[in-house]
Motif scaffolding. Structure first.
Motif, PDB file in Angstrom:
ATOM      1  N   GLY A 145       0.793  -1.223   0.000  1.00 42.30           N
ATOM      2  CA  GLY A 145       0.000   0.000   0.000  1.00 42.30           C
ATOM      3  C   GLY A 145       0.829   1.277   0.000  1.00 42.30           C
ATOM      4  O   GLY A 145       0.274   2.367  -0.081  1.00 42.30           O
ATOM      5  N   THR A 146       2.161   1.156   0.074  1.00 41.32           N
ATOM      6  CA  THR A 146       3.012   2.351   0.045  1.00 41.32           C
ATOM      7  C   THR A 146       2.859   3.021  -1.311  1.00 41.32           C
ATOM      8  O   THR A 146       2.904   2.377  -2.345  1.00 41.32           O
ATOM      9  N   LYS A 147       2.658   4.334  -1.283  1.00 44.15           N
ATOM     10  CA  LYS A 147       2.507   5.091  -2.528  1.00 44.15           C
ATOM     11  C   LYS A 147       3.521   6.224  -2.533  1.00 44.15           C
ATOM     12  O   LYS A 147       3.850   6.770  -1.489  1.00 44.15           O
ATOM     13  N   MET A 148       3.989   6.550  -3.698  1.00 44.52           N
ATOM     14  CA  MET A 148       4.920   7.652  -3.855  1.00 44.52           C
ATOM     15  C   MET A 148       4.136   8.907  -4.211  1.00 44.52           C
ATOM     16  O   MET A 148       3.223   8.856  -5.033  1.00 44.52           O
ATOM     17  N   LYS A 149       4.496  10.007  -3.598  1.00 40.75           N
ATOM     18  CA  LYS A 149       3.860  11.278  -3.909  1.00 40.75           C
ATOM     19  C   LYS A 149       4.446  11.798  -5.221  1.00 40.75           C
ATOM     20  O   LYS A 149       5.656  11.834  -5.400  1.00 40.75           O
ATOM     21  N   VAL A 150       3.611  12.189  -6.145  1.00 39.96           N
ATOM     22  CA  VAL A 150       4.076  12.726  -7.418  1.00 39.96           C
ATOM     23  C   VAL A 150       4.336  14.215  -7.242  1.00 39.96           C
ATOM     24  O   VAL A 150       3.486  14.949  -6.743  1.00 39.96           O
ATOM     25  N   GLN A 151       5.515  14.631  -7.623  1.00 41.10           N
ATOM     26  CA  GLN A 151       5.914  16.038  -7.508  1.00 41.10           C
ATOM     27  C   GLN A 151       6.161  16.569  -8.902  1.00 41.10           C
ATOM     28  O   GLN A 151       7.049  16.113  -9.591  1.00 41.10           O
ATOM     29  N   ASN A 152       5.361  17.510  -9.341  1.00 40.66           N
ATOM     30  CA  ASN A 152       5.491  18.040 -10.708  1.00 40.66           C
ATOM     31  C   ASN A 152       5.978  19.478 -10.740  1.00 40.66           C
ATOM     32  O   ASN A 152       5.728  20.193 -11.683  1.00 40.66           O
ATOM     33  N   THR A 153       6.657  19.909  -9.709  1.00 37.39           N
ATOM     34  CA  THR A 153       7.035  21.322  -9.660  1.00 37.39           C
ATOM     35  C   THR A 153       8.541  21.521  -9.772  1.00 37.39           C
ATOM     36  O   THR A 153       9.081  22.456  -9.214  1.00 37.39           O
ATOM     37  N   PHE A 154       9.222  20.637 -10.508  1.00 38.05           N
ATOM     38  CA  PHE A 154      10.658  20.788 -10.683  1.00 38.05           C
ATOM     39  C   PHE A 154      10.947  22.034 -11.491  1.00 38.05           C
ATOM     40  O   PHE A 154      10.335  22.287 -12.520  1.00 38.05           O
TER      41      PHE A 154
END
Length: 163
Positions: free
Chosen positions: A151-160
């Motif tokens: 159930g571990t999920k990675m947070k998506v970061q789109n602000t590079f």
């Protein structure tokens, strides 16, 4: 009978998770073959005019006359410097080492390499080498998710944004 035994062994093998076996003998002959290769390679490279950069940079050499930087990682050789001197540098190295032909840029130390041109401040053109680790990072994240709690999920970061 023999086919059944083989199939049974394959079925058993396929049930193992991360199979490991003790390494009782060195893969490449001598137990210290890695050190032996490093010593031989170091001697050969120095004998054709390359100078070790320093103890803090093992396997990195500079050829003062040709202005070439050489990096050796196991059996990968990277040579950089003035384009007109590269062929001379490879020829020198080949007098002592059995090195295959130069190849196109590709994967090196987990990075996809590519060469690009850019314009510096003041309109000065420059050749640059890009070391792109994105695919390696994606592999690391995928592997992490395989071993992380269910159930571990990675947070998506789109602000590079580059600096």
């Amino acid at each position: 009978q023999e086919v059944e035994e083989h199939n049974a062994a394959v079925r058993k093998w396929n049930t193992f998770r991360n199979p490991v076996t003790p390494l009782l003998k060195a893969l490449y002959g001598h137990p210290d073959s890695v050190t032996m290769w490093e010593v031989k390679c170091d001697e050969d490279v120095k004998s054709v005019g390359f100078v070790a950069v320093g103890a803090e940079w093992p396997s990195v050499y500079f050829h003062p006359e040709l202005k070439l930087l050489l990096i050796i990682y196991v059996d990968d050789f990277k040579l950089a410097g003035p384009e007109e001197n590269l062929e001379k540098g490879w020829a020198l190295l080949r007098t002592k080492l059995d090195i295959g032909p130069e190849g196109p840029l590709g994967m090196y130390l987990g990075c996809n390499q590519r060469r690009e041109q850019m314009t510096l401040h003041g309109g000065i053109p420059a050749n640059v080498m890009i070391y792109d680790m994105e695919s390696f990072l994606e592999q690391c994240v995928a592997r992490y998710l395989e071993v992380a709690p269910k159930g571990t999920k990675m947070k998506v970061q789109n602000t590079f944004s580059p600096r």
